[in-house]
Write an enzyme that holds these catalytic residues in place. Structure first.
Site, short mmCIF file in Angstrom:
data_model
loop_
_atom_site.label_atom_id
_atom_site.label_comp_id
_atom_site.label_asym_id
_atom_site.label_seq_id
_atom_site.Cartn_x
_atom_site.Cartn_y
_atom_site.Cartn_z
N ASP A 87 -106.90 56.74 16.43
CA ASP A 87 -107.26 55.41 17.12
C ASP A 87 -106.10 54.72 17.83
O ASP A 87 -104.97 55.23 17.54
CB ASP A 87 -107.95 54.91 15.94
CG ASP A 87 -106.80 54.00 15.19
OD1 ASP A 87 -105.83 55.01 14.68
OD2 ASP A 87 -106.98 52.88 14.61
N GLU A 157 -106.26 53.29 11.70
CA GLU A 157 -104.79 53.08 11.28
C GLU A 157 -104.48 51.69 11.90
O GLU A 157 -103.55 51.02 11.25
CB GLU A 157 -103.55 54.15 11.61
CG GLU A 157 -102.22 53.89 11.01
CD GLU A 157 -101.44 52.92 11.77
OE1 GLU A 157 -100.55 52.44 11.17
OE2 GLU A 157 -101.65 52.39 12.70
N1 BES Z 1 -97.11 53.56 14.45
C1 BES Z 1 -96.96 52.06 14.01
C2 BES Z 1 -95.92 51.77 12.97
C3 BES Z 1 -94.49 51.72 13.48
C4 BES Z 1 -94.20 51.58 14.65
C5 BES Z 1 -93.60 52.25 12.62
C6 BES Z 1 -92.87 51.47 15.13
C7 BES Z 1 -92.24 52.28 12.98
C8 BES Z 1 -92.03 52.01 13.96
C9 BES Z 1 -98.59 51.79 13.37
O1 BES Z 1 -99.31 52.62 14.37
C10 BES Z 1 -98.61 50.40 13.60
O2 BES Z 1 -98.75 49.88 14.64
N2 BES Z 1 -98.86 50.02 12.45
C11 BES Z 1 -99.41 48.67 12.21
C12 BES Z 1 -99.84 48.64 10.71
C13 BES Z 1 -100.87 47.51 10.72
C14 BES Z 1 -102.09 47.53 11.49
C15 BES Z 1 -101.39 47.41 9.00
C16 BES Z 1 -98.02 47.66 12.54
O3 BES Z 1 -96.94 47.85 11.87
O4 BES Z 1 -98.46 46.72 12.90
MN MN Z 2 -98.77 54.26 14.75
MN MN Z 3 -99.51 51.20 16.15
#
Ligand code: BES
Ligand code: MN
Ligand code: MN
Length: 462
Positions: A87, A157
């Site tokens: 997604d 996610e």
């Molecule tokens: N891939 C990201 C997380 C991420 C980005 C980790 C950059 C380390 C560096 C993930 O898809 C994401 O965006 N996670 C969300 C989590 C939330 C929806 C619970 C976030 O970090 O905002």
């Molecule tokens: Mn991600």
């Molecule tokens: Mn993300």
């Protein structure tokens, strides 16, 4: 055929297949795209089968489905579980994209002289999990797959992985693995490979402040009746002091300070503050006093308004004292902070500081635990060796500010080490317009994942 010649021969197809996946607008947050989310799941399943998985299935959940696949060559051999998400974030605002978000194009940039793929999801996370499918295909086609492989690619996610917990708990045996590989993070740079060993957690809140029972004439009532937007702004402003320290009582109670030597190690990572500012076009950085930028992002919790609205925002001017004001506020959390506890504390504090002239409602959207992973596990050492082999430099362990809430659950429930084996760069514009992923990063990632399999199976058998 050797591994390098197989990749060389199939290079264009490896890229074209990813572009095809990027053309599917699998935005999980918006029900308008639910068909496309299904289509992306089907594409992932088909890709896994084509790559040589023995079986692949689309597992329905009350939300978006999870794609599960495996290739078991010998139950006595170690097993690698790959996690990723198909997604993507909404692409809005579309008008800020230089090319349409779901029509991928490859363009050269100063950071990616070999070209980068511009599309929503290019780096987060389609381009990154697809590397694992192409690595599997290469290993199978060249007869060099040294371990068993399982894939769990989810579709929620970006909206909090609401149904993944349940799936993991219900399929613990099926998901049993010796190591979990996740490519959904950054490296410091192409010249500075790194492996992420820390992610922040999250508590995402929404606040609604109500003043009078209807919008009012701001002349007739202004100054005499609370303006919920003014009140909300004051409340939010009070949540941080002049040190940029968060004022929620109890917020830092469980936060552990790192030792001076741990902090020093963290700050030894290559980081150029003036380049950082220049790339963002800011004169100065901003954050908690007493901490460096690396620390502010990696090891300190935060509180940020993600959106705030209310009143009149249309053309021209309208004199109105609005009845309601809203804000979405997220807190990034660090180890030992419990998101439900922080959410409760936030709610209690906001209710306690709201003046009697307004009513206030606070709700939690979603949350997730922070995670710290070992930098000495077998999996970590294999990842380190693989990166050293392909990048020619030993990767540094880093702590990142983003969140992948499911990592902590994996540690708790599956008991195997997650390896945050990301190949993106922080300039790749994740969640922003013009998201992109380097073509070189894609192929280096495939190569490094293949090397990981070899090192992991070698280390496992010694
Ligand atoms: N891939 C990201 C997380 C991420 C980005 C980790 C950059 C380390 C560096 C993930 O898809 C994401 O965006 N996670 C969300 C989590 C939330 C929806 C619970 C976030 O970090 O905002
Ligand atoms: Mn991600
Ligand atoms: Mn993300």
């Amino acid at each position: 055929m050797t591994i390098p010649s197989f990749i060389e021969k199939n290079k264009d197809r490896f890229l074209e297949e990813l572009l095809e996946l990027l053309r599917i607008p699998s935005v999980s947050a918006d029900p308008k795209f639910s068909k496309e989310v299904q289509a992306a799941a089907a594409y992932v399943k088909a890709s896994l089968l084509k790559a040589g998985a023995d079986q692949a299935e689309i597992c329905p959940t009350p939300g978006h489905p999870i794609v599960y696949a495996e290739k078991i060559i010998d139950p006595k051999l170690p097993t690698v579980l790959v996690y990723g998400h198909y997604d993507v974030q909404p692409a809005d605002p579309y008008e800020l994209w230089d090319s349409p978000p779901f029509e991928p194009v490859i363009k050269k940039t100063s950071i990616h002289p070999e070209g980068a793929i511009f599309a929503r999801g290019a780096a987060d996370d389609k381009g990154q999990f697809y590397m694992h499918i192409k690595a599997l295909e290469t290993l199978v086609a060249t007869g060099t797959l040294p371990c068993n492989v399982k894939f769990m690619i989810e579709g929620e996610e970006e909206i909090g992985s609401d149904h993944l917990n349940q799936f993991v708990l219900a399929n613990k045996d099926r998901l049993k693995a010796d190591v979990i590989l996740i490519s959904d993070t950054h490296m410091i740079g192409m010249q500075d490979p790194s492996i992420t060993v820390g992610l922040r957690g999250m508590a995402y809140m929404e606040v609604e402040v109500t003043g009078a029972n209807r919008d009012l004439h701001s002349g007739t009532y202004g100054g005499a009746v609370a303006n919920p937007i003014n009140v909300l702004c004051q409340m939010i402003a009070s949540l941080k002091d002049e040190q940029e320290h968060i004022t929620l009582p109890g917020f830092y109670d469980k936060v552990q300070e790192l030792s001076p030597s741990q902090r020093q190690r963290l700050n030894e990572a290559p980081f150029d503050l003036s380049e950082y500012k220049a790339k963002l076009d800011i004169e100065e950085v901003h954050g908690e006093k007493g901490y460096t930028t690396i620390e502010r992002v990696g090891i300190r919790p935060t509180l940020d308004v993600n959106g705030i609205w209310g009143g009149y925002t249309g053309e021209g001017a309208k004199t109105v004292l609005p009845s309601k004001a809203f804000a979405k506020i997220s807190m990034r959390l660090v180890p030992h902070q419990d998101w439900q506890e922080i959410a409760q504390l936030f709610e209690a504090h906001l209710k306690s500081i709201a003046p009697a002239s307004v009513k206030i409602q606070v709700k939690a959207h979603h949350g997730g635990a922070p995670a710290v992973v070992s930098d000495s596990s077998l999996g970590y050492r294999a990842a380190e060796a693989a990166m050293e082999e392909t990048f020619g430099k030993r990767p540094l362990p880093t702590r990142e500010g983003g969140s992948i809430p499911i990592v902590a659950l994996f540690q708790q429930e599956l008991g195997s080490d997650p390896i945050l084996f990301g190949f993106g760069l922080d300039t790749d514009a994740l969640h922003s317009p013009n998201e992109h992923y380097g073509v070189k990063n894609y192929f280096m990632g495939i190569e490094t994942i293949i090397a990981f399999f070899r090192h992991f199976s070698q280390l496992s058998s010694t």
